[in-house]
Design a protein around this motif. Structure first.
Motif, PDB file in Angstrom:
ATOM      1  N   GLU A 189      -9.057  -3.289   3.682  1.00  0.00           N
ATOM      2  CA  GLU A 189     -10.158  -2.012   4.279  1.00  0.00           C
ATOM      3  C   GLU A 189      -9.352  -1.515   4.831  1.00  0.00           C
ATOM      4  O   GLU A 189      -8.429  -1.467   5.515  1.00  0.00           O
ATOM      5  CB  GLU A 189     -11.280  -2.222   4.850  1.00  0.00           C
ATOM      6  N   VAL A 190      -9.162   0.199   4.212  1.00  0.00           N
ATOM      7  CA  VAL A 190      -8.033   0.939   5.153  1.00  0.00           C
ATOM      8  C   VAL A 190      -9.035   1.989   5.472  1.00  0.00           C
ATOM      9  O   VAL A 190      -9.752   2.584   4.790  1.00  0.00           O
ATOM     10  CB  VAL A 190      -6.814   1.111   4.527  1.00  0.00           C
ATOM     11  N   SER A 191      -8.808   3.153   7.063  1.00  0.00           N
ATOM     12  CA  SER A 191      -9.539   4.260   7.089  1.00  0.00           C
ATOM     13  C   SER A 191      -8.402   4.782   7.367  1.00  0.00           C
ATOM     14  O   SER A 191      -7.411   4.810   8.671  1.00  0.00           O
ATOM     15  CB  SER A 191     -10.638   3.745   8.262  1.00  0.00           C
ATOM     16  N   GLY A 237      -4.080   6.500  -2.906  1.00  0.00           N
ATOM     17  CA  GLY A 237      -4.228   5.739  -2.641  1.00  0.00           C
ATOM     18  C   GLY A 237      -3.729   6.192  -0.275  1.00  0.00           C
ATOM     19  O   GLY A 237      -3.056   7.611  -1.198  1.00  0.00           O
ATOM     20  N   PRO A 238      -4.163   5.644   0.312  1.00  0.00           N
ATOM     21  CA  PRO A 238      -3.929   6.055   1.830  1.00  0.00           C
ATOM     22  C   PRO A 238      -2.424   6.930   2.046  1.00  0.00           C
ATOM     23  O   PRO A 238      -2.620   7.110   2.511  1.00  0.00           O
ATOM     24  CB  PRO A 238      -5.175   5.351   2.234  1.00  0.00           C
ATOM     25  N   THR A 241      -3.561   5.433  10.792  1.00  0.00           N
ATOM     26  CA  THR A 241      -4.736   5.033  10.071  1.00  0.00           C
ATOM     27  C   THR A 241      -4.502   3.943  10.098  1.00  0.00           C
ATOM     28  O   THR A 241      -3.839   3.243  10.811  1.00  0.00           O
ATOM     29  CB  THR A 241      -3.426   4.905   8.809  1.00  0.00           C
ATOM     30  N   MET A 267      -6.087  -0.557   9.830  1.00  0.00           N
ATOM     31  CA  MET A 267      -6.311  -1.032   7.987  1.00  0.00           C
ATOM     32  C   MET A 267      -6.588  -2.709   9.546  1.00  0.00           C
ATOM     33  O   MET A 267      -6.641  -3.127  10.575  1.00  0.00           O
ATOM     34  CB  MET A 267      -4.312  -1.626   7.982  1.00  0.00           C
ATOM     35  N   ARG A 298      -6.957  10.774   4.737  1.00  0.00           N
ATOM     36  CA  ARG A 298      -6.649  10.793   3.418  1.00  0.00           C
ATOM     37  C   ARG A 298      -5.561  12.340   3.303  1.00  0.00           C
ATOM     38  O   ARG A 298      -6.028  13.318   4.287  1.00  0.00           O
ATOM     39  CB  ARG A 298      -7.768  11.600   3.074  1.00  0.00           C
ATOM     40  N   LEU A 300       0.922  -1.443   0.237  1.00  0.00           N
ATOM     41  CA  LEU A 300      -0.053   0.073  -0.464  1.00  0.00           C
ATOM     42  C   LEU A 300       0.910   1.439   0.246  1.00  0.00           C
ATOM     43  O   LEU A 300       0.259   2.161  -0.494  1.00  0.00           O
ATOM     44  CB  LEU A 300      -0.638   0.098   1.217  1.00  0.00           C
ATOM     45  N   GLN A 307      -9.130  -5.173  -4.679  1.00  0.00           N
ATOM     46  CA  GLN A 307      -8.836  -3.968  -2.722  1.00  0.00           C
ATOM     47  C   GLN A 307      -7.893  -3.753  -3.307  1.00  0.00           C
ATOM     48  O   GLN A 307      -7.389  -2.373  -2.696  1.00  0.00           O
ATOM     49  CB  GLN A 307      -9.414  -5.335  -1.695  1.00  0.00           C
ATOM     50  N   THR A 339      -6.700  -0.873  -5.642  1.00  0.00           N
ATOM     51  CA  THR A 339      -7.110   0.457  -5.525  1.00  0.00           C
ATOM     52  C   THR A 339      -6.464   1.184  -4.845  1.00  0.00           C
ATOM     53  O   THR A 339      -6.254   2.289  -4.617  1.00  0.00           O
ATOM     54  CB  THR A 339      -8.602   0.140  -5.491  1.00  0.00           C
ATOM     55  N   LEU A 340      -6.610   0.352  -3.467  1.00  0.00           N
ATOM     56  CA  LEU A 340      -5.631   1.487  -2.592  1.00  0.00           C
ATOM     57  C   LEU A 340      -3.748   1.432  -2.817  1.00  0.00           C
ATOM     58  O   LEU A 340      -4.001   3.004  -1.871  1.00  0.00           O
ATOM     59  CB  LEU A 340      -5.760   0.583  -0.849  1.00  0.00           C
TER      60      LEU A 340
END
Length: 135
Positions: A129-131, A71-72, A109, A111, A134, A42, A62, A65-66
């Protein structure tokens, strides 16, 4: 006739001492291995295809995309992300739901990812999933 005993001592060792427990903070288990590899992908330190054989289902898409430049962990220059903590929960046999806290400078962050053990007993990432903040 000699009797065989089941011991955990190396051959030729006769004392009762055992190796010390690993120190706290030593990373072990498949969830730590995956957290470190996921973070490397990532953050752009490793290519996405390095986890191709370690993912199942939509998890690879996924990751693609990340790991994209938007990405984050991409964007303006800043300190490299560091894995701060990794934990796990076993909701059932052959499944690990794990989390990781990642520090990038003063930003945190989160994950989350799910590992599933296949019939070959290998762990594979089934979701990620990452939140958090950003760029």
């Amino acid at each position: 006739m000699t009797s065989t005993r089941s011991t955990t001592r190396p051959a030729g060792r006769h004392d009762q001492r055992r190796p010390p427990n690993p120190p706290r903070g030593v990373r072990s288990g498949p969830h730590h291995w995956f957290a470190e590899r996921l973070l490397a992908v990532l953050s752009g330190q490793r290519p996405v295809h390095s986890l191709l054989g370690h993912t199942v289902g939509p998890a690879y898409e996924q990751l693609v995309t990340l790991a994209a430049p938007a990405g984050p962990f991409h964007g303006r220059p800043r300190p490299a992300p560091v894995l701060r903590q990794c934990g796990r929960f076993h909701p059932g046999p052959g499944v690990i739901e794990a989390f990781a806290r990642i520090a990038t400078g003063d930003r945190l962050t989160a994950m989350a990812f799910r590992l599933e053990q296949g019939p070959d007993l290998r762990w594979r990432c089934a979701a990620v999933e990452v939140s958090g903040p950003r760029p």
